[in-house]
Design a protein around this motif. Structure first.
Motif, PDB file in Angstrom:
ATOM      1  N   PRO A  81       0.816  -1.228   0.000  1.00  0.00           N
ATOM      2  CA  PRO A  81       0.000   0.000   0.000  1.00  0.00           C
ATOM      3  C   PRO A  81       0.846   1.274   0.000  1.00  0.00           C
ATOM      4  CG  PRO A  81      -0.859  -1.551   1.600  1.00  0.00           C
ATOM      5  CD  PRO A  81       0.447  -2.096   1.109  1.00  0.00           C
ATOM      6  N   GLN A  82       1.969   1.268   0.719  1.00  0.00           N
ATOM      7  CA  GLN A  82       2.835   2.450   0.744  1.00  0.00           C
ATOM      8  C   GLN A  82       3.435   2.707  -0.636  1.00  0.00           C
ATOM      9  OE1 GLN A  82       3.244   4.679   3.148  1.00  0.00           O
ATOM     10  NE2 GLN A  82       4.544   5.847   1.781  1.00  0.00           N
ATOM     11  N   HIS A  83       3.832   1.646  -1.315  1.00  0.00           N
ATOM     12  CA  HIS A  83       4.391   1.786  -2.660  1.00  0.00           C
ATOM     13  C   HIS A  83       3.330   2.332  -3.614  1.00  0.00           C
ATOM     14  CE1 HIS A  83       6.899   1.135  -6.094  1.00  0.00           C
ATOM     15  NE2 HIS A  83       6.107   0.197  -6.594  1.00  0.00           N
ATOM     16  N   LYS A  84       2.090   1.881  -3.454  1.00  0.00           N
ATOM     17  CA  LYS A  84       0.992   2.364  -4.287  1.00  0.00           C
ATOM     18  C   LYS A  84       0.743   3.854  -4.063  1.00  0.00           C
ATOM     19  CE  LYS A  84      -3.173   0.220  -5.513  1.00  0.00           C
ATOM     20  NZ  LYS A  84      -4.328  -0.616  -5.214  1.00  0.00           N
ATOM     21  N   ARG A  85       0.727   4.283  -2.786  1.00  0.00           N
ATOM     22  CA  ARG A  85       0.513   5.701  -2.477  1.00  0.00           C
ATOM     23  C   ARG A  85       1.641   6.566  -3.041  1.00  0.00           C
ATOM     24  NH1 ARG A  85      -1.668   3.645   2.364  1.00  0.00           N
ATOM     25  NH2 ARG A  85       0.361   3.635   3.369  1.00  0.00           N
TER      26      ARG A  85
END
Length: 115
Positions: free
Chosen positions: A41-45
């Motif tokens: 999720p952090q990589h997506k954000r």
């Protein structure tokens, strides 16, 4: 004197099975869990934020990381000049722009502060 103390009988050590791939299943499961819970999720954000910054143009209404609302006057690859009030322009680093606002937000907020 062996009639008072029984002779110690040497016993073989119990055979312990060597862990195979089953022993690695739990640690690998934890790593996969943390990947899907935190890293993905952090990589997506981060990817979405980078895309937003690339698409930003002059005239866009933005909010900075510090919560300052303004309209983009000009931008280059590292800095953005943001008009926060009539004839008041601040310069912020491009990566500090946290979100784009819908058109008209800045104008509505300026009217509220004048009243």
């Amino acid at each position: 004197m062996s009639f008072l103390i029984s002779d110690a009988v040497a016993e073989a050590a119990p055979v312990v099975a060597q862990p195979g791939w089953e022993g690695m299943l739990f640690p690998v499961g934890i790593l996969v869990f943390f990947y899907f819970l935190f890293l993905r999720p952090q990589h997506k954000r981060t990817k979405e934020h980078k895309k937003m910054l690339e698409q930003m143009q002059a005239g866009a209404e933005v909010v900075t990381g510090g919560g300052v609302l303004g309209k983009v006057v000009s931008l280059d690859e590292n800095f953005v000049q943001v008009e926060v009030a009539p004839n008041t322009v601040i310069q912020v680093q491009r990566h500090q722009i946290s979100s784009l606002m819908p058109k008209g937000t800045f104008k509505v907020q300026m009217k509220k502060t004048k009243s």
